[in-house]
Design a protein around this motif. Structure first.
Motif, short mmCIF file in Angstrom:
data_model
loop_
_atom_site.label_atom_id
_atom_site.label_comp_id
_atom_site.label_asym_id
_atom_site.label_seq_id
_atom_site.Cartn_x
_atom_site.Cartn_y
_atom_site.Cartn_z
N ASN A 87 -46.16 47.11 -31.82
CA ASN A 87 -47.16 47.96 -32.48
C ASN A 87 -48.55 47.76 -31.87
O ASN A 87 -49.31 48.72 -31.69
N LEU A 88 -48.89 46.51 -31.55
CA LEU A 88 -50.18 46.22 -30.95
C LEU A 88 -50.23 46.69 -29.49
O LEU A 88 -51.20 47.33 -29.06
N VAL A 133 -39.05 48.81 -27.76
CA VAL A 133 -39.53 49.26 -26.45
C VAL A 133 -40.69 50.23 -26.63
O VAL A 133 -40.61 51.17 -27.43
N VAL A 134 -41.77 49.98 -25.90
CA VAL A 134 -42.91 50.90 -25.85
C VAL A 134 -42.88 51.57 -24.48
O VAL A 134 -43.10 50.94 -23.45
N LYS A 145 -44.42 49.78 -19.21
CA LYS A 145 -43.35 49.80 -20.22
C LYS A 145 -43.27 48.39 -20.81
O LYS A 145 -43.14 47.42 -20.07
N TRP A 146 -43.36 48.30 -22.13
CA TRP A 146 -43.28 47.01 -22.81
C TRP A 146 -41.91 46.85 -23.46
O TRP A 146 -41.44 47.76 -24.16
N ILE A 147 -41.29 45.72 -23.25
CA ILE A 147 -40.03 45.39 -23.93
C ILE A 147 -40.30 44.18 -24.82
O ILE A 147 -40.72 43.13 -24.33
N CYS A 148 -40.09 44.36 -26.12
CA CYS A 148 -40.43 43.30 -27.10
C CYS A 148 -39.18 42.88 -27.86
O CYS A 148 -38.86 43.45 -28.93
N ASN A 178 -41.41 38.62 -35.02
CA ASN A 178 -40.38 39.47 -34.43
C ASN A 178 -41.02 40.42 -33.43
O ASN A 178 -42.25 40.50 -33.31
N GLY A 179 -40.19 41.14 -32.69
CA GLY A 179 -40.70 41.99 -31.63
C GLY A 179 -41.51 43.18 -32.12
O GLY A 179 -42.34 43.71 -31.38
N SER A 180 -41.29 43.59 -33.35
CA SER A 180 -41.94 44.78 -33.87
C SER A 180 -43.45 44.64 -33.96
O SER A 180 -44.20 45.56 -33.60
N SER A 181 -43.92 43.50 -34.44
CA SER A 181 -45.36 43.33 -34.66
C SER A 181 -46.14 43.43 -33.36
O SER A 181 -47.22 44.03 -33.31
#
Length: 256
Positions: free
Chosen positions: A52-53, A26-27, A63-66, A46-49
């Motif tokens: 980060n961007l 989550v960002v 709010k970003w949910i990855c 995966n959601g992490s990459s």
């Protein structure tokens, strides 16, 4: 149109139980929270990459949910497991759509959005296979239900697809016919599609045909942006387009 997403790298471990989703990143918004967007990665990622961007974008009100897709056997790769939102059996427009997998992923995305405050605008977006899942989610929203008949529970305000395609495109017209409220929902949902003409994984014409199909099915606010030298990846120019488009369509207070 069914087509694989991003290229697969090495995948550690064994296949998990079907539809067991991985870690979610989550960002948090840096400014006033006005919108929440679930952003979906491509095949083998995966959601992490992407988190980060997305954290670097000048969109302080989002709010970003990855989430991370389940590990599942991929028919195209002889059953070799990979993180994927749905199964892929062929690299062609005649491939069989994995409705069960698409429904499971679209429902998972909706569950992530369903807990957001009622005044927050909701969106979906993604890259490659993630873009396909996002567009499928958009069609479920307009239909008011998933392919399995369960009701679609959230109100979408935007959908973004980068280097992707529209699943179940051949049957979409008939599925929307006579559905109460579908015309209004299709008319009101803005969609941004971006695609590189140099894409050697998901061909450019898949993105172009997807935009044309959406328009023919009543989606009146579809923007299709092409990039001459872009392959199957993203570039700052494309992300600038996404930022400006989201700021405009979601009525955000502006870039930071």
């Amino acid at each position: 149109m069914s087509f694989t997403g991003a290229s697969v790298g090495s995948v550690a471990g064994t296949a998990r139980r079907a539809f067991e989703f991985g870690q979610t990143y989550v960002v948090k918004p840096k400014g006033k929270h006005q919108a929440t967007i679930v952003w979906l990665h491509g095949l083998g990622d995966n959601g992490s990459s992407w988190s980060n961007l997305l954290e670097t974008l000048p969109l302080p009100n989002i709010k970003w949910i990855c989430p991370t897709a389940p590990q599942r056997p991929i028919t195209l790769f002889g059953g070799f497991p990979s993180t994927a939102w749905f199964d892929v059996n062929d690299l062609s427009e005649n491939a069989i759509d994995d409705n069960e997998g698409l429904d499971a992923s679209a429902a998972y995305v909706a569950s992530l959005l369903a807990t957001e405050p009622s005044h927050i605008k909701l969106g979906v977006g993604g890259f490659s296979m993630g873009a396909a899942t996002s567009l499928y989610s958009a069609t479920c929203f307009v239909r008011g239900k998933y392919e399995n008949g369960n009701s679609y529970p959230v109100n979408l305000s935007a959908a973004v697809g980068l280097s992707g395609w529209l699943p179940c495109a051949k049957t979409l017209t008939s599925k929307l016919e006579g559905v109460e409220g579908a015309v209004n929902r299709a008319t009101s949902l803005p969609i941004l599609l971006c695609h590189g003409k140099g894409d050697d994984v998901v061909p450019y014409n898949y993105g172009e045909k997807s935009s044309q199909k959406l328009r023919s099915c009543g989606f009146q606010d579809v923007a299709f942006k092409s990039y001459t030298a872009l392959g199957h990846y993203t570039i700052p120019e494309e992300m600038d387009e996404v930022c400006g488009w989201l700021t405009s369509k979601l009525g955000l207070e502006g870039k930071s």
